[in-house]
Write a protein that holds these residues in place. Structure first.
Motif, PDB file in Angstrom:
ATOM      1  N   VAL A 107       0.819  -1.210   0.000  1.00 42.61           N
ATOM      2  CA  VAL A 107       0.000   0.000   0.000  1.00 42.61           C
ATOM      3  C   VAL A 107       0.851   1.258   0.000  1.00 42.61           C
ATOM      4  N   GLY A 108       0.311   2.319  -0.556  1.00 46.90           N
ATOM      5  CA  GLY A 108       0.905   3.635  -0.374  1.00 46.90           C
ATOM      6  C   GLY A 108       1.471   4.255  -1.631  1.00 46.90           C
ATOM      7  N   GLU A 109       1.857   3.442  -2.576  1.00 46.27           N
ATOM      8  CA  GLU A 109       2.440   3.943  -3.823  1.00 46.27           C
ATOM      9  C   GLU A 109       2.446   2.753  -4.784  1.00 46.27           C
ATOM     10  N   PRO A 110       2.676   3.028  -6.050  1.00 45.28           N
ATOM     11  CA  PRO A 110       2.727   1.894  -6.983  1.00 45.28           C
ATOM     12  C   PRO A 110       3.880   0.962  -6.609  1.00 45.28           C
ATOM     13  N   ILE A 111       3.643  -0.327  -6.659  1.00 43.82           N
ATOM     14  CA  ILE A 111       4.745  -1.258  -6.397  1.00 43.82           C
ATOM     15  C   ILE A 111       5.357  -1.651  -7.737  1.00 43.82           C
TER      16      ILE A 111
ATOM     17  N   VAL B 191      -1.674  -8.696  -2.335  1.00 43.57           N
ATOM     18  CA  VAL B 191      -2.730  -7.729  -2.615  1.00 43.57           C
ATOM     19  C   VAL B 191      -2.123  -6.335  -2.712  1.00 43.57           C
ATOM     20  N   ASP B 192      -2.156  -5.801  -3.929  1.00 48.17           N
ATOM     21  CA  ASP B 192      -1.673  -4.433  -4.175  1.00 48.17           C
ATOM     22  C   ASP B 192      -2.903  -3.545  -4.006  1.00 48.17           C
ATOM     23  N   THR B 193      -2.985  -2.865  -2.866  1.00 49.91           N
ATOM     24  CA  THR B 193      -4.233  -2.188  -2.493  1.00 49.91           C
ATOM     25  C   THR B 193      -4.147  -0.695  -2.776  1.00 49.91           C
ATOM     26  N   TRP B 194      -5.024  -0.214  -3.626  1.00 43.91           N
ATOM     27  CA  TRP B 194      -5.056   1.232  -3.893  1.00 43.91           C
ATOM     28  C   TRP B 194      -6.147   1.899  -3.060  1.00 43.91           C
ATOM     29  N   TRP B 195      -5.766   2.934  -2.360  1.00 43.05           N
ATOM     30  CA  TRP B 195      -6.744   3.750  -1.633  1.00 43.05           C
ATOM     31  C   TRP B 195      -6.076   5.006  -1.123  1.00 43.05           C
ATOM     32  N   GLN B 196      -6.772   5.802  -0.319  1.00 43.02           N
ATOM     33  CA  GLN B 196      -6.284   7.114   0.108  1.00 43.02           C
ATOM     34  C   GLN B 196      -6.823   7.455   1.496  1.00 43.02           C
ATOM     35  N   THR B 197      -6.194   8.440   2.133  1.00 42.33           N
ATOM     36  CA  THR B 197      -6.719   8.953   3.402  1.00 42.33           C
ATOM     37  C   THR B 197      -8.202   9.306   3.225  1.00 42.33           C
ATOM     38  N   GLU B 198      -8.514   9.892   2.083  1.00 38.46           N
ATOM     39  CA  GLU B 198      -9.868  10.356   1.816  1.00 38.46           C
ATOM     40  C   GLU B 198     -10.858   9.213   1.665  1.00 38.46           C
TER      41      GLU B 198
ATOM     42  N   GLY C  48      -7.236  12.393  -7.797  1.00 44.32           N
ATOM     43  CA  GLY C  48      -5.917  13.007  -7.975  1.00 44.32           C
ATOM     44  C   GLY C  48      -4.900  12.045  -8.564  1.00 44.32           C
ATOM     45  N   ASP C  49      -5.303  10.793  -8.799  1.00 40.49           N
ATOM     46  CA  ASP C  49      -4.395   9.803  -9.386  1.00 40.49           C
ATOM     47  C   ASP C  49      -4.756   9.539 -10.843  1.00 40.49           C
ATOM     48  N   GLY C  50      -3.755   9.090 -11.591  1.00 39.53           N
ATOM     49  CA  GLY C  50      -3.997   8.605 -12.938  1.00 39.53           C
ATOM     50  C   GLY C  50      -4.009   7.081 -12.916  1.00 39.53           C
TER      51      GLY C  50
ATOM     52  N   ARG D 138      -4.436  -0.319 -13.286  1.00 43.99           N
ATOM     53  CA  ARG D 138      -3.068  -0.092 -12.852  1.00 43.99           C
ATOM     54  C   ARG D 138      -2.962   1.391 -12.520  1.00 43.99           C
ATOM     55  N   ILE D 139      -2.513   1.692 -11.313  1.00 44.36           N
ATOM     56  CA  ILE D 139      -2.414   3.084 -10.897  1.00 44.36           C
ATOM     57  C   ILE D 139      -1.090   3.626 -11.417  1.00 44.36           C
ATOM     58  N   THR D 140      -1.134   4.770 -12.103  1.00 47.86           N
ATOM     59  CA  THR D 140       0.100   5.268 -12.699  1.00 47.86           C
ATOM     60  C   THR D 140       0.742   6.387 -11.891  1.00 47.86           C
ATOM     61  N   GLY D 141       0.045   6.909 -10.901  1.00 48.64           N
ATOM     62  CA  GLY D 141       0.671   7.932 -10.042  1.00 48.64           C
ATOM     63  C   GLY D 141      -0.144   9.206  -9.997  1.00 48.64           C
ATOM     64  N   ARG D 142       0.326  10.155  -9.200  1.00 48.13           N
ATOM     65  CA  ARG D 142      -0.409  11.403  -9.009  1.00 48.13           C
ATOM     66  C   ARG D 142      -0.415  12.227 -10.294  1.00 48.13           C
ATOM     67  N   VAL D 143      -1.514  12.913 -10.526  1.00 48.19           N
ATOM     68  CA  VAL D 143      -1.556  13.832 -11.661  1.00 48.19           C
ATOM     69  C   VAL D 143      -1.534  15.283 -11.176  1.00 48.19           C
TER      70      VAL D 143
ATOM     71  N   VAL E  90       3.740  14.647  -4.292  1.00 47.80           N
ATOM     72  CA  VAL E  90       4.756  13.636  -4.599  1.00 47.80           C
ATOM     73  C   VAL E  90       4.738  12.619  -3.459  1.00 47.80           C
ATOM     74  N   ILE E  91       4.800  11.339  -3.816  1.00 48.23           N
ATOM     75  CA  ILE E  91       4.774  10.321  -2.770  1.00 48.23           C
ATOM     76  C   ILE E  91       6.200   9.834  -2.513  1.00 48.23           C
ATOM     77  N   VAL E  92       6.730  10.230  -1.370  1.00 54.18           N
ATOM     78  CA  VAL E  92       8.107   9.911  -1.012  1.00 54.18           C
ATOM     79  C   VAL E  92       8.074   8.862   0.087  1.00 54.18           C
TER      80      VAL E  92
ATOM     81  N   HIS F  53       4.906   8.485   1.738  1.00 59.73           N
ATOM     82  CA  HIS F  53       4.269   9.632   2.395  1.00 59.73           C
ATOM     83  C   HIS F  53       3.860  10.670   1.360  1.00 59.73           C
ATOM     84  N   ASN F  54       2.632  11.133   1.477  1.00 60.82           N
ATOM     85  CA  ASN F  54       2.135  12.171   0.573  1.00 60.82           C
ATOM     86  C   ASN F  54       2.747  13.506   0.921  1.00 60.82           C
ATOM     87  N   LEU F  55       3.407  14.124  -0.019  1.00 59.01           N
ATOM     88  CA  LEU F  55       3.965  15.445   0.268  1.00 59.01           C
ATOM     89  C   LEU F  55       3.516  16.420  -0.811  1.00 59.01           C
TER      90      LEU F  55
HETATM   91  C1  WTA Z   1      -0.938   6.428  -3.635  1.00 62.00           C
HETATM   92  C2  WTA Z   1      -2.540   5.707   1.700  1.00 62.00           C
HETATM   93  C3  WTA Z   1      -0.412   3.040  -6.385  1.00 62.00           C
HETATM   94  C4  WTA Z   1      -1.911   7.154  -4.525  1.00 62.00           C
HETATM   95  C5  WTA Z   1      -3.529   4.557   1.872  1.00 62.00           C
HETATM   96  C6  WTA Z   1      -2.903   7.743  -3.562  1.00 62.00           C
HETATM   97  C7  WTA Z   1      -1.024   4.069  -4.431  1.00 62.00           C
HETATM   98  C8  WTA Z   1      -2.037   8.090  -2.389  1.00 62.00           C
HETATM   99  C9  WTA Z   1      -1.409   2.826  -3.878  1.00 62.00           C
HETATM  100  C10 WTA Z   1      -2.795   8.118  -1.090  1.00 62.00           C
HETATM  101  C11 WTA Z   1      -1.236   1.654  -4.687  1.00 62.00           C
HETATM  102  C12 WTA Z   1      -1.784   4.399  -2.432  1.00 62.00           C
HETATM  103  N1  WTA Z   1      -0.746   1.825  -5.918  1.00 62.00           N
HETATM  104  N2  WTA Z   1      -0.534   4.168  -5.679  1.00 62.00           N
HETATM  105  N3  WTA Z   1      -1.527   0.437  -4.246  1.00 62.00           N
HETATM  106  N4  WTA Z   1      -1.873   3.068  -2.634  1.00 62.00           N
HETATM  107  N5  WTA Z   1      -1.265   5.006  -3.498  1.00 62.00           N
HETATM  108  O1  WTA Z   1      -3.570   9.313   1.564  1.00 62.00           O
HETATM  109  O2  WTA Z   1      -1.225   8.167  -5.234  1.00 62.00           O
HETATM  110  O3  WTA Z   1      -1.353   8.368   2.387  1.00 62.00           O
HETATM  111  O4  WTA Z   1      -3.580   8.866  -4.065  1.00 62.00           O
HETATM  112  O5  WTA Z   1      -3.237   6.907   1.681  1.00 62.00           O
HETATM  113  O6  WTA Z   1      -1.042   7.056  -2.360  1.00 62.00           O
HETATM  114  O7  WTA Z   1      -1.932   8.235   0.005  1.00 62.00           O
HETATM  115  P1  WTA Z   1      -2.504   8.276   1.484  1.00 62.00           P
END
Ligand code: WTA
Length: 638
Positions: free
Chosen positions: A372-376, A396-403, A486-488, A498-503, A507-509, A512-514
Motif C-alpha cells: 500500500v501507499g504507492e505503486p509497487i 494484494v496491491d491495495t489502492w486507496w487514500q486517506t480520503e 488526484g491519481d492517474g 493499474r495506478i500510474t501515479g499522481r496527476v 509527490v509520494i516519497v 508519504h504524501n507530500l
Molecule cells: C498512492 C494511503 C499506487 C496514490 C492509503 C494515492 C497508491 C495516495 C497505492 C494516497 C497503490 C496508495 N498503488 N498508488 N496500491 N496506494 N497510493 O492518503 O497516489 O497516504 O492517491 O493513503 O497514495 O496516500 P494516502
C-alpha cells in the motif's frame, strides 16, 4: 451466499454486480448482519456530489468501540486483540486481550472525562507506536471525542498547525520515543508547538523512555497516576451514524494540510468489510500492518478494521532496520503472522540487503502479503513474492487514500488472479471511472485517464475540517458528479486497473504524501531564497525523491551554496519534518514560466528525471532561455 466474505472469482463477480445494481441493499445487508446498532438507520445512503453531501446509515445510533471491543467480550474475551512488539527485541512483547483492552479503554476514557473532555471535543494524539496510542484513540471514540492523530515524526510547526486547525483542547503525548537505536524527545516538540496553541488546556504525558522532561504546571499531567485512580466503568456514548469519529491530515497540492473528516458508521462498516475480504481474515489469524497509526493505513488496518472483526492485530514500535534488516522477518516468525501488510518503499529497502536476512527466519505462517501507499514496481513485487511469500502467498496491491477511508481497488486473495503492478479490480460497492481531460468518461478497456469514483461508498471522508468549500473544490469540481482521486490510472484489456501515479503536485516519497507547495513555502522563508520549485524524481528506494530548483537573491559561491543546501533542508525539517527533505537542490537564475506567470513544472520534472530529449514546445514560455541553463546545471548535480 454471504456478501460479507467472498471466496472465489465467480462469487466476486456476483457480489460486485449486485453491489452496483442495488448499492443500498448491498450495504444494508452487510450492516445488518455484522454489527451492533443501538438504533437502526432510517436511510442507507443519501448523497449529492454537487454540494457535496453524503450520509450513510442516517438516523442510526451506535458506538464504534462497542463494536470493536464490547461485542467480542462474550465469545472472545480472552483472545488477544493487540500484540505489542516493542522497539527492543530483547524486551517482551505484550499481548492485550479483548477483556484487557476493554478495561484500559474504559479507564482512559474516564480520565479524558475527568480532564474536561466532552463529546465533540477534539483531542490531538502525538504518540509513538505504543499501546497507549491505540488505547487513547479508542478512549476518545468511547466518549465521542474526535481524535486527531498527528504522526510523531512531524515537526513542531506541523504539529501546531494541525492542533490549531482543528482547535484541539488536549494533546496526548509521551516523554519521548524509541526509534531503532535512537530516542526522540517528543515532549519538547510538543512544548515548542504549544507556544502558539492558546486553546490547548491539558497535555497528558505517557512515560515511555523515562527521560527528564519539563512539566508545565496546570497544563501537563503524567498519565499513569490518573489511570491508577480512575474508575473502570465507562458506558459507551451513543453516537449518530454521521457524527465525526476522527480528523486525519493529509497534504494537499496547495496550502494548508487538509483535515479529512471521517464519520462513525460508514467508516466502521467499510473498514470492517474491506479488512475481512482483502486479507481473507479467519478466526485465529494474526494480522500485521507495519504502518504507523499516524497514517490512515494504521487507523483503518491496525485498529478499526481488525478490531471490528475481533481479530488479533500486531502493533510494532520499531523500524525494519533495527537491530538489523531481519527485524520484520523475525517478528513474523515470533508471532506467527498470517497476513503481512507493508509499503513498497520498505520492500525495496529490504530487498537491497543480504537475502539471508529473510532466509534465516521461518516465514511459513504467512498466507497473504499486502502492499500500500504507492505503486509497487515489478522488481519489488517479485522480490516480495519470491523471498517472503515463497510464491505461495497472493499479493494484494491495495489502492486507496486517506480520503477513501479504506481499500478501494485490490485483488481479493484466492479470487482475483494477481499481476505485478496491477491493483486489479474494484472492491464490491466501488464504481471507478477513468476520465479524459475534458471530463468525458472513457468507456471500455485499454484506456487511461484520471481515476474517479462515480458512486459514494460508506468509508469516504465527508468534508475537510473547517473548510467544506475546499472539499468540494478539491474532490468534486474537476469532474461533474464524481469524486476525483488526484491519481492517474489505466484499465487494461481485461478490465484490470493499474495506478500510474499522481496527476497533481503531490509527490509520494517513501509512501508519504507530500504537497510540493507547502515545502516551497517553507524554503521561501529562508532570507537568501527568492523563489523555488519542487518536483519529484524516481528514486530506487523511496519511489520518488524531491528535487528543488531554487533562485537565490544573490548567487553564492560553492561553499556558501553548500551551507545553503543544509539550511534549506533544516528549514524544511523545522516546518514539515525530515521526511520532506530534498535529495537534490539546484540553484538556478530563473524558472520556466508561462506567460501568465505559472511555473512549468512539467519541464522541471523532465529535467529532474534526466529526460530532456522531449521537453515539448518551450517557445511559448515567458523565459525559454532559462531552460538550457537549468539543464546544464542539472547535469552537474545528477
Ligand atoms: C498512492 C494511503 C499506487 C496514490 C492509503 C494515492 C497508491 C495516495 C497505492 C494516497 C497503490 C496508495 N498503488 N498508488 N496500491 N496506494 N497510493 O492518503 O497516489 O497516504 O492517491 O493513503 O497514495 O496516500 P494516502
Amino acid at each position: 451466499m454471504s456478501n460479507y466474505h467472498i471466496k472465489n472469482l465467480e462469487e466476486y463477480f456476483q457480489v460486485y454486480r449486485k453491489s452496483v445494481r442495488d448499492p443500498e441493499n448491498f450495504w444494508e445487508e452487510i450492516a445488518e448482519e455484522n454489527f451492533l446498532w443501538r438504533k437502526r438507520w432510517d436511510k442507507v445512503v443519501e448523497y449529492d456530489f454537487s454540494k457535496p453531501e453524503i450520509s450513510w446509515f442516517k438516523g442510526a445510533k451506535l458506538n464504534i468501540t462497542e463494536n470493536c471491543i464490547d461485542r467480542h467480550l462474550y465469545t472472545h474475551g480472552n483472545k488477544t486483540a493487540i500484540i505489542f512488539e516493542p522497539n527492543e527485541p530483547s524486551q517482551p512483547a505484550e499481548n492485550i486481550t479483548y477483556q484487557q483492552l476493554h478495561e484500559r479503554v474504559c479507564i482512559f476514557a474516564n480520565v479524558l472525562k475527568q480532564q474536561g473532555i466532552r463529546t465533540g471535543d477534539r483531542v490531538c494524539i502525538y504518540l509513538p507506536m505504543i499501546p497507549e496510542l491505540a488505547i487513547s484513540i479508542l478512549a476518545c471514540a468511547r466518549i465521542g471525542a474526535i481524535h486527531s492523530v498527528v504522526f510523531a515524526g512531524f515537526s513542531s510547526t506541523a504539529l501546531h498547525t494541525r492542533i490549531n486547525d482543528s482547535d484541539c483542547k488536549m494533546v496526548i503525548t509521551s516523554d519521548g520515543s524509541y526509534r531503532g537505536g535512537k530516542t526522540i524527545d517528543l515532549k519538547s516538540i510538543v512544548d515548542e508547538a504549544l507556544e502558539s496553541c492558546p486553546n490547548v488546556e491539558k497535555v497528558l504525558v505517557v512515560k515511555r523512555i523515562n527521560s527528564e522532561v519539563k512539566m508545565k504546571p496546570n497544563r501537563d499531567v503524567w498519565l499513569q497516576p490518573l489511570l491508577d485512580s480512575a474508575p473502570i466503568d465507562c458506558p459507551p456514548v451513543l453516537m449518530d451514524a454521521e457524527d465525526p469519529l476522527f480528523i486525519l491530515y493529509t497534504s494537499g497540492s496547495t496550502g494548508k494540510p487538509k483535515g479529512m473528516v471521517h464519520t462513525t458508521a460508514g467508516y466502521m462498516v467499510y473498514t470492517a468489510y474491506t479488512f475481512k475480504n482483502v486479507f481473507q481474515y479467519r478466526e485465529n489469524d494474526v494480522f500485521w500492518c507495519t504502518a504507523d497509526i499516524g497514517w490512515i493505513t494504521g487507523h483503518s488496518y491496525i485498529l478499526y478494521g481488525p478490531l471490528a472483526n475481533g481479530a488479533t492485530t500486531v502493533m510494532f514500535e520499531g523500524i525494519p532496520s533495527y537491530p538489523d534488516f531481519g527485524r520484520f522477518w523475525e517478528v513474523i516468525q515470533k508471532h506467527k503472522v498470517n497476513q503481512f501488510y507493508t509499503a513498497p518503499t520498505a520492500i525495496r529497502a529490504l530487498a537491497k540487503e543480504r537475502l539471508d536476512f529473510s532466509a534465516e527466519y521461518d516465514l511459513s505462517s504467512l498466507k497473504i502479503l499486502g502492499s500500500v501507499g504507492e505503486p509497487i514496481n515489478e522488481e519489488a513485487w517479485h522480490w516480495y513474492n519470491d523471498n517472503i511469500g515463497k510464491k505461495n502467498c497472493p499479493i494484494v496491491d491495495t489502492w486507496w487514500q486517506t480520503e477513501t477511508g479504506g481499500i478501494m481497488i485490490s485483488p481479493i486473495p484466492y479470487s482475483t488472479p494477481t499481476i505485478p503492478t496491477y491493483a486489479t479490480l474494484p472492491l464490491p460497492g466501488i464504481q471507478p471511472a477513468l476520465m479524459d481531460e475534458n471530463g468525458n468518461e472513457l468507456k471500455g478497456n485499454l484506456v487511461s485517464g484520471r481515476l474517479c469514483i462515480k458512486y459514494p461508498w460508506p468509508g469516504m471522508a465527508r468534508t475537510i475540517w473547517g473548510n467544506h468549500d475546499r472539499f468540494r473544490e478539491t474532490y468534486f469540481s474537476t469532474f461533474k458528479n464524481t469524486y476525483f482521486s488526484g491519481d492517474g490510472a489505466l484499465r487494461d484489456s481485461t478490465g484490470y486497473y493499474r495506478i500510474t501515479g499522481r496527476v497533481d503536485d503531490v509527490v509520494i516519497v517513501s509512501g508519504h504524501n507530500l504537497g510540493t507547495a507547502p515545502i516551497e513555502d517553507a524554503i521561501n522563508e529562508h532570507p537568501a531564497v527568492a523563489e523555488s520549485a519542487i518536483v519529484g524524481f524516481p528514486h530506487d528506494v523511496k519511489g520518488k525523491a524531491l528535487y528543488g530548483f531554487v533562485i537565490l537573491k544573490e548567487t553564492g559561491e560553492g561553499r556558501l551554496q553548500e551551507n545553503l543546501r543544509k539550511e534549506i533542508n533544516q528549514i524544511i525539517t523545522e516546518h514539515i519534518g525530515p521526511i520532506a527533505k530534498l535529495d537534490k537542490i539546484q540553484f538556478v537564475t530563473g524558472l520556466p514560466k508561462t506567460r501568465s506567470g505559472k511555473i512549468m513544472r512539467r519541464i522541471l520534472r523532465k529535467i529532474a528525471e534526466n529526460d530532456t530529449s522531449n521537453l515539448g514546445d518551450i517557445s511559448t514560455l515567458l523565459n525559454p532561455e532559462c531552460v538550457e541553463e537549468i539543464i546544464e546545471g542539472s547535469i552537474q548535480i545528477q
